[in-house]
Write a protein that holds these residues in place. Sequence first.
Motif, PDB file in Angstrom:
ATOM      1  N   ILE A  46      -8.329  -1.189  -3.502  1.00 49.42           N
ATOM      2  CA  ILE A  46      -6.884  -1.388  -3.421  1.00 49.42           C
ATOM      3  C   ILE A  46      -6.162  -0.175  -3.998  1.00 49.42           C
ATOM      4  O   ILE A  46      -5.198   0.334  -3.409  1.00 49.42           O
ATOM      5  N   LYS A  47      -6.650   0.312  -5.116  1.00 49.94           N
ATOM      6  CA  LYS A  47      -6.022   1.481  -5.756  1.00 49.94           C
ATOM      7  C   LYS A  47      -6.128   2.724  -4.881  1.00 49.94           C
ATOM      8  O   LYS A  47      -5.202   3.541  -4.840  1.00 49.94           O
ATOM      9  N   GLU A  48      -7.238   2.880  -4.185  1.00 48.85           N
ATOM     10  CA  GLU A  48      -7.408   4.039  -3.294  1.00 48.85           C
ATOM     11  C   GLU A  48      -6.394   4.013  -2.149  1.00 48.85           C
ATOM     12  O   GLU A  48      -5.814   5.038  -1.796  1.00 48.85           O
ATOM     13  N   ILE A  49      -6.195   2.856  -1.576  1.00 47.13           N
ATOM     14  CA  ILE A  49      -5.202   2.733  -0.499  1.00 47.13           C
ATOM     15  C   ILE A  49      -3.817   3.024  -1.057  1.00 47.13           C
ATOM     16  O   ILE A  49      -3.028   3.744  -0.436  1.00 47.13           O
ATOM     17  N   PHE A  50      -3.532   2.497  -2.229  1.00 44.72           N
ATOM     18  CA  PHE A  50      -2.220   2.729  -2.824  1.00 44.72           C
ATOM     19  C   PHE A  50      -1.986   4.219  -3.080  1.00 44.72           C
ATOM     20  O   PHE A  50      -0.887   4.728  -2.846  1.00 44.72           O
ATOM     21  N   LYS A  51      -3.000   4.919  -3.553  1.00 46.92           N
ATOM     22  CA  LYS A  51      -2.856   6.361  -3.801  1.00 46.92           C
ATOM     23  C   LYS A  51      -2.458   7.094  -2.523  1.00 46.92           C
ATOM     24  O   LYS A  51      -1.631   8.010  -2.551  1.00 46.92           O
ATOM     25  N   LYS A  52      -3.035   6.701  -1.408  1.00 45.55           N
ATOM     26  CA  LYS A  52      -2.688   7.324  -0.128  1.00 45.55           C
ATOM     27  C   LYS A  52      -1.240   7.008   0.250  1.00 45.55           C
ATOM     28  O   LYS A  52      -0.510   7.878   0.742  1.00 45.55           O
ATOM     29  N   MET A  53      -0.830   5.762   0.017  1.00 43.33           N
ATOM     30  CA  MET A  53       0.555   5.368   0.305  1.00 43.33           C
ATOM     31  C   MET A  53       1.522   6.159  -0.578  1.00 43.33           C
ATOM     32  O   MET A  53       2.552   6.648  -0.110  1.00 43.33           O
ATOM     33  N   GLU A  54       1.167   6.282  -1.831  1.00 43.62           N
ATOM     34  CA  GLU A  54       1.997   7.009  -2.795  1.00 43.62           C
ATOM     35  C   GLU A  54       2.111   8.485  -2.410  1.00 43.62           C
ATOM     36  O   GLU A  54       3.193   9.085  -2.481  1.00 43.62           O
ATOM     37  N   GLU A 105       4.206   6.318  10.723  1.00 40.84           N
ATOM     38  CA  GLU A 105       3.047   5.696  11.376  1.00 40.84           C
ATOM     39  C   GLU A 105       1.891   5.534  10.383  1.00 40.84           C
ATOM     40  O   GLU A 105       1.229   4.507  10.352  1.00 40.84           O
ATOM     41  N   GLU A 106       1.676   6.572   9.596  1.00 41.72           N
ATOM     42  CA  GLU A 106       0.582   6.537   8.624  1.00 41.72           C
ATOM     43  C   GLU A 106       0.848   5.496   7.537  1.00 41.72           C
ATOM     44  O   GLU A 106      -0.051   4.745   7.162  1.00 41.72           O
ATOM     45  N   ILE A 107       2.071   5.438   7.040  1.00 38.90           N
ATOM     46  CA  ILE A 107       2.384   4.460   5.992  1.00 38.90           C
ATOM     47  C   ILE A 107       2.269   3.039   6.540  1.00 38.90           C
ATOM     48  O   ILE A 107       1.817   2.130   5.854  1.00 38.90           O
ATOM     49  N   LYS A 108       2.636   2.865   7.807  1.00 36.62           N
ATOM     50  CA  LYS A 108       2.502   1.546   8.439  1.00 36.62           C
ATOM     51  C   LYS A 108       1.036   1.141   8.510  1.00 36.62           C
ATOM     52  O   LYS A 108       0.678   0.013   8.155  1.00 36.62           O
ATOM     53  N   ASP A 109       0.182   2.054   8.929  1.00 38.68           N
ATOM     54  CA  ASP A 109      -1.251   1.763   9.002  1.00 38.68           C
ATOM     55  C   ASP A 109      -1.830   1.452   7.621  1.00 38.68           C
ATOM     56  O   ASP A 109      -2.629   0.529   7.466  1.00 38.68           O
ATOM     57  N   LEU A 110      -1.411   2.215   6.631  1.00 40.16           N
ATOM     58  CA  LEU A 110      -1.898   1.968   5.268  1.00 40.16           C
ATOM     59  C   LEU A 110      -1.382   0.639   4.724  1.00 40.16           C
ATOM     60  O   LEU A 110      -2.112  -0.067   4.017  1.00 40.16           O
ATOM     61  N   ALA A 111      -0.148   0.293   5.034  1.00 36.28           N
ATOM     62  CA  ALA A 111       0.414  -0.984   4.585  1.00 36.28           C
ATOM     63  C   ALA A 111      -0.363  -2.147   5.201  1.00 36.28           C
ATOM     64  O   ALA A 111      -0.644  -3.148   4.536  1.00 36.28           O
ATOM     65  N   LYS A 112      -0.730  -2.006   6.477  1.00 36.88           N
ATOM     66  CA  LYS A 112      -1.539  -3.048   7.126  1.00 36.88           C
ATOM     67  C   LYS A 112      -2.921  -3.146   6.489  1.00 36.88           C
ATOM     68  O   LYS A 112      -3.444  -4.243   6.264  1.00 36.88           O
ATOM     69  N   GLU A 113      -3.507  -1.993   6.200  1.00 37.72           N
ATOM     70  CA  GLU A 113      -4.811  -1.973   5.541  1.00 37.72           C
ATOM     71  C   GLU A 113      -4.718  -2.585   4.140  1.00 37.72           C
ATOM     72  O   GLU A 113      -5.588  -3.363   3.727  1.00 37.72           O
ATOM     73  N   MET A 114      -3.642  -2.266   3.421  1.00 39.63           N
ATOM     74  CA  MET A 114      -3.438  -2.823   2.089  1.00 39.63           C
ATOM     75  C   MET A 114      -3.312  -4.341   2.154  1.00 39.63           C
ATOM     76  O   MET A 114      -3.898  -5.065   1.344  1.00 39.63           O
ATOM     77  N   LYS A 115      -2.570  -4.819   3.133  1.00 40.24           N
ATOM     78  CA  LYS A 115      -2.391  -6.269   3.281  1.00 40.24           C
ATOM     79  C   LYS A 115      -3.746  -6.948   3.523  1.00 40.24           C
ATOM     80  O   LYS A 115      -4.047  -7.984   2.927  1.00 40.24           O
TER      81      LYS A 115
END
Length: 144
Positions: A12-20, A36-46
């Motif tokens: 979870i922290k790794e995905i958040f770092k990418k979003m950040e 587009e990238e933040i949307k994909d990461l948000a979906k992955e985070m969810k």
Amino acid sequence: MLEPIINHQKEIKEIFKKMEFLRDNFDFGNSKVFLEEIKDLAKEMKKELEYHFNLQIYSVGENEKAKKFVMENLLVRDMLFRMLGFIILKADENSVDTFVKFDDFEEILKAYLKKEKGLFLQQIREVLSENEIKEIEKKLRELV
């Protein structure tokens, strides 16, 4: 104790770092790619958060003494999901408002993960016997 849950925090922290990183380096001249990238990461985070909270639900099963702590955590899950939904919606609209809820999301996520490592585990230890805890840990190892 409940090691698989705590270990999953790393993903979870790794995905958040990418979003950040995307938020901190947002390029208004090339916003569509970032959104587009933040949307994909948000979906992955969810997806990862859903898995994470399901680990908790599965681990305590029908144990009423521990179930209430998991139910409290589901309120946090719902808040995080709502914020991720907002991020995904605004990214779909190609809106820079995508990041409006990001700071709130970060604050709640980090506070929750810290609570999970401390208070949540302490609460579980207080209401469950060693045998019940070992049973939960066995279920979790089989799951992951």
